[in-house]
Write a protein that holds these residues in place. Structure first.
Motif, PDB file in Angstrom:
ATOM      1  N   SER A  93       0.826  -1.206   0.000  1.00 13.09           N
ATOM      2  CA  SER A  93       0.000   0.000   0.000  1.00 13.09           C
ATOM      3  C   SER A  93       0.860   1.256   0.000  1.00 13.09           C
ATOM      4  N   GLU A  94       1.899   1.263   0.825  1.00 14.14           N
ATOM      5  CA  GLU A  94       2.786   2.419   0.897  1.00 14.14           C
ATOM      6  C   GLU A  94       3.500   2.653  -0.431  1.00 14.14           C
ATOM      7  N   ALA A  95       3.897   1.570  -1.089  1.00 12.12           N
ATOM      8  CA  ALA A  95       4.592   1.708  -2.365  1.00 12.12           C
ATOM      9  C   ALA A  95       3.688   2.341  -3.422  1.00 12.12           C
ATOM     10  N   ARG A  96       2.394   1.976  -3.423  1.00 12.15           N
ATOM     11  CA  ARG A  96       1.459   2.559  -4.386  1.00 12.15           C
ATOM     12  C   ARG A  96       1.260   4.050  -4.154  1.00 12.15           C
ATOM     13  N   LEU A  97       1.379   4.483  -2.903  1.00  8.82           N
ATOM     14  CA  LEU A  97       1.076   5.875  -2.567  1.00  8.82           C
ATOM     15  C   LEU A  97       2.235   6.837  -2.791  1.00  8.82           C
ATOM     16  N   VAL A  98       3.430   6.309  -3.011  1.00 10.81           N
ATOM     17  CA  VAL A  98       4.609   7.173  -3.109  1.00 10.81           C
ATOM     18  C   VAL A  98       4.400   8.285  -4.128  1.00 10.81           C
ATOM     19  N   LYS A  99       3.866   7.946  -5.304  1.00  6.79           N
ATOM     20  CA  LYS A  99       3.722   8.944  -6.376  1.00  6.79           C
ATOM     21  C   LYS A  99       2.690  10.008  -6.060  1.00  6.79           C
ATOM     22  N   HIS A 100       1.850   9.783  -5.039  1.00  6.76           N
ATOM     23  CA  HIS A 100       0.826  10.767  -4.673  1.00  6.76           C
ATOM     24  C   HIS A 100       1.294  11.718  -3.570  1.00  6.76           C
ATOM     25  N   VAL A 101       2.453  11.446  -2.982  1.00  5.12           N
ATOM     26  CA  VAL A 101       2.944  12.280  -1.884  1.00  5.12           C
ATOM     27  C   VAL A 101       3.507  13.583  -2.439  1.00  5.12           C
ATOM     28  N   PRO A 102       3.015  14.726  -1.994  1.00  4.84           N
ATOM     29  CA  PRO A 102       3.537  16.006  -2.492  1.00  4.84           C
ATOM     30  C   PRO A 102       4.953  16.256  -1.972  1.00  4.84           C
ATOM     31  N   SER A 103       5.683  17.064  -2.685  1.00  3.72           N
ATOM     32  CA  SER A 103       7.042  17.380  -2.251  1.00  3.72           C
ATOM     33  C   SER A 103       7.017  18.415  -1.135  1.00  3.72           C
ATOM     34  N   GLY A 104       8.083  18.430  -0.379  1.00 10.03           N
ATOM     35  CA  GLY A 104       8.259  19.465   0.634  1.00 10.03           C
ATOM     36  C   GLY A 104       7.610  19.192   1.975  1.00 10.03           C
ATOM     37  N   ILE A 105       7.014  18.009   2.186  1.00 10.41           N
ATOM     38  CA  ILE A 105       6.415  17.696   3.488  1.00 10.41           C
ATOM     39  C   ILE A 105       7.521  17.571   4.533  1.00 10.41           C
ATOM     40  N   PHE A 106       7.355  18.269   5.636  1.00 10.04           N
ATOM     41  CA  PHE A 106       8.326  18.212   6.739  1.00 10.04           C
ATOM     42  C   PHE A 106       7.856  17.170   7.745  1.00 10.04           C
ATOM     43  N   THR A 107       8.710  16.203   8.037  1.00 12.02           N
ATOM     44  CA  THR A 107       8.327  15.078   8.896  1.00 12.02           C
ATOM     45  C   THR A 107       9.285  14.924  10.070  1.00 12.02           C
ATOM     46  N   ARG A 108       8.708  14.762  11.246  1.00  8.83           N
ATOM     47  CA  ARG A 108       9.476  14.395  12.457  1.00  8.83           C
ATOM     48  C   ARG A 108       8.989  13.008  12.874  1.00  8.83           C
ATOM     49  N   THR A 109       9.915  12.103  13.079  1.00 10.01           N
ATOM     50  CA  THR A 109       9.541  10.721  13.355  1.00 10.01           C
ATOM     51  C   THR A 109       9.883  10.308  14.782  1.00 10.01           C
ATOM     52  N   ASP A 110       9.096   9.354  15.269  1.00 11.51           N
ATOM     53  CA  ASP A 110       9.335   8.694  16.563  1.00 11.51           C
ATOM     54  C   ASP A 110       9.450   9.677  17.726  1.00 11.51           C
ATOM     55  N   LEU A 111       8.554  10.651  17.738  1.00 15.49           N
ATOM     56  CA  LEU A 111       8.471  11.562  18.880  1.00 15.49           C
ATOM     57  C   LEU A 111       7.747  10.848  20.015  1.00 15.49           C
ATOM     58  N   PRO A 112       8.267  10.874  21.224  1.00 15.18           N
ATOM     59  CA  PRO A 112       7.633  10.125  22.320  1.00 15.18           C
ATOM     60  C   PRO A 112       6.414  10.831  22.881  1.00 15.18           C
ATOM     61  N   TYR A 113       5.377  10.042  23.178  1.00 14.08           N
ATOM     62  CA  TYR A 113       4.252  10.567  23.954  1.00 14.08           C
ATOM     63  C   TYR A 113       4.122   9.852  25.284  1.00 14.08           C
ATOM     64  N   GLY A 114       4.985   8.858  25.507  1.00 21.11           N
ATOM     65  CA  GLY A 114       5.012   8.097  26.758  1.00 21.11           C
ATOM     66  C   GLY A 114       6.378   7.479  26.921  1.00 21.11           C
ATOM     67  N   THR A 115       6.479   6.556  27.850  1.00 19.11           N
ATOM     68  CA  THR A 115       7.785   5.951  28.146  1.00 19.11           C
ATOM     69  C   THR A 115       7.978   4.594  27.502  1.00 19.11           C
ATOM     70  N   GLY A 116       6.927   3.973  27.012  1.00 17.26           N
ATOM     71  CA  GLY A 116       7.032   2.660  26.409  1.00 17.26           C
ATOM     72  C   GLY A 116       7.656   2.706  25.022  1.00 17.26           C
ATOM     73  N   PRO A 117       8.258   1.595  24.569  1.00 17.13           N
ATOM     74  CA  PRO A 117       8.914   1.581  23.258  1.00 17.13           C
ATOM     75  C   PRO A 117       7.963   1.836  22.096  1.00 17.13           C
ATOM     76  N   ALA A 118       6.691   1.503  22.255  1.00 13.81           N
ATOM     77  CA  ALA A 118       5.710   1.730  21.188  1.00 13.81           C
ATOM     78  C   ALA A 118       4.990   3.056  21.329  1.00 13.81           C
ATOM     79  N   GLU A 119       5.287   3.823  22.359  1.00 14.20           N
ATOM     80  CA  GLU A 119       4.562   5.059  22.627  1.00 14.20           C
ATOM     81  C   GLU A 119       5.258   6.242  21.961  1.00 14.20           C
ATOM     82  N   VAL A 120       5.185   6.234  20.618  1.00 13.33           N
ATOM     83  CA  VAL A 120       5.802   7.271  19.799  1.00 13.33           C
ATOM     84  C   VAL A 120       4.831   7.659  18.686  1.00 13.33           C
ATOM     85  N   PHE A 121       5.114   8.781  18.037  1.00 13.88           N
ATOM     86  CA  PHE A 121       4.279   9.220  16.916  1.00 13.88           C
ATOM     87  C   PHE A 121       5.128   9.956  15.897  1.00 13.88           C
TER      88      PHE A 121
END
Length: 331
Positions: free
Chosen positions: A45-73
């Motif tokens: 699904s992600e591979a199909r969507l690549v061509k639809h993603v606009p350029s210039g999107i600013f992304t921050r990854t794995d920002l914590p919202y809690g202390t658990g390893p899965a508690e990120v956004f």
């Protein structure tokens, strides 16, 4: 040689019995297979969507919202974003036991290109995680995002909660917790944002009635029974009093936020979505919905909306964006 052969046969028999018991006594061996399959589907699904993603999107990854390893956004902002933006907080699908925010990353970048901040929330899905842990985590993520809105560049008074598949169920349940104190008390989770902050929900290909999903003898009964056993933590989950609260369709009230609801006509969960939309509309909740007749061809599968190479996927996106413009413009 004969003794060695019998010894090998004995080992194989013991391993076969152990494997059989593992699958009978726990859902998790089967879950491992499901997780692998879901990962493959997300990648496609992600591979199909690549061509639809606009350029210039600013992304921050794995920002914590809690202390658990899965508690990120992850946070996406449109190019040259100025001022606090309304935010779409998206909860990924995966039958409550699989999936990840990576599986919706490109779709959220597409939405960010329309002028919104978008957030992909991670939550626990691994062995030992059971209901209502993901519900608590989504609630915690909303609280963190609201409390840190200035740093994130978002407007905490204009939050849209969204989700697909199991994520739609989680989004609907958290929305009901936020807007109905009685239900929040029953679930035992105190909301971490105010009802006025939650301007609407996007519910895509979701399950909203656990009992309705467990049709004995159905083609998918083994799958449903496995994932709900794993997620609920109880083999006889239908009779579990606390888990019945996850069937959010039975607990919605007129205070539920405005909703965009859709499912494909080939999705076995579509009847649940249609009933939820009708129920909310009957209560006076503003609902925008997109459903297709049973004979629509081609039949639209579960999560059809992520395929923007189809006219139906684009129609869902267009109607979703129209809903967002109307809902966020309302006082």
């Amino acid at each position: 040689m004969k003794r060695l052969f019998l010894w090998i046969l004995g080992i194989i028999a013991v391993l076969a019995v152990a494997l059989f018991l593992a699958f009978k006594l726990s859902p998790w061996p089967t879950v491992l297979v499901i997780q692998y399959a879901f990962g493959k589907g997300d990648a496609a699904s992600e591979a199909r969507l690549v061509k639809h993603v606009p350029s210039g999107i600013f992304t921050r990854t794995d920002l914590p919202y809690g202390t658990g390893p899965a508690e990120v956004f992850d946070l996406n902002l449109p190019p040259d974003a100025t001022g606090p933006l309304p935010v779409i907080v998206w909860v990924h699908g995966g039958a409550w036991i699989a999936g990840s925010k990576a599986g919706v990353a490109n779709y959220l970048k597409v939405l960010a290109g329309q002028g919104y901040a978008t957030v992909g929330v991670e939550y626990s899905t691994g062995y030992g995680t059971s209901y209502p842990t993901p519900v608590r985590q989504v609630n915690a993520a909303l609280g963190h995002i609201s409390a840190n809105a200035a740093d994130l560049g978002i407007d905490p008074s204009r939050i849209i909660l969204a989700g697909d598949s199991a994520g739609a169920q989680l989004a609907a349940q958290v929305a009901n917790i936020i807007t109905d104190p009685t239900y929040a008390g029953q679930v035992g989770i105190a909301p971490l944002i105010d009802p006025a902050q939650l301007r609407g929900v996007l519910l895509v290909s979701g399950a909203y009635d656990m009992q309705a999903a467990t049709v004995p003898g159905g083609d998918m009964s083994w799958f449903v029974n496995t994932v709900l056993w794993a997620y609920s933590g109880v083999k006889d989950f239908v009779e579990d009093e606390q888990f019945t609260l996850a069937s959010v369709a039975h607990y919605v009230t007129p205070n539920f936020p405005p909703a965009y609801i859709t499912s494909g006509n080939g999705d076995p969960l579509s009847p649940q979505a249609e009933r939820l939309a009708a129920s909310l509309s009957g209560m006076g909740v503003p609902v925008s919905s997109l459903f297709y007749p049973a004979d629509h061809e081609p039949a639209l599968p579960h999560e059809y909306q992520f395929n923007l190479d189809t006219p139906e996927g684009m129609a869902s996106l267009d109607k979703m964006l129209a809903f967002l413009r109307t809902t966020l413009a309302s006082p």
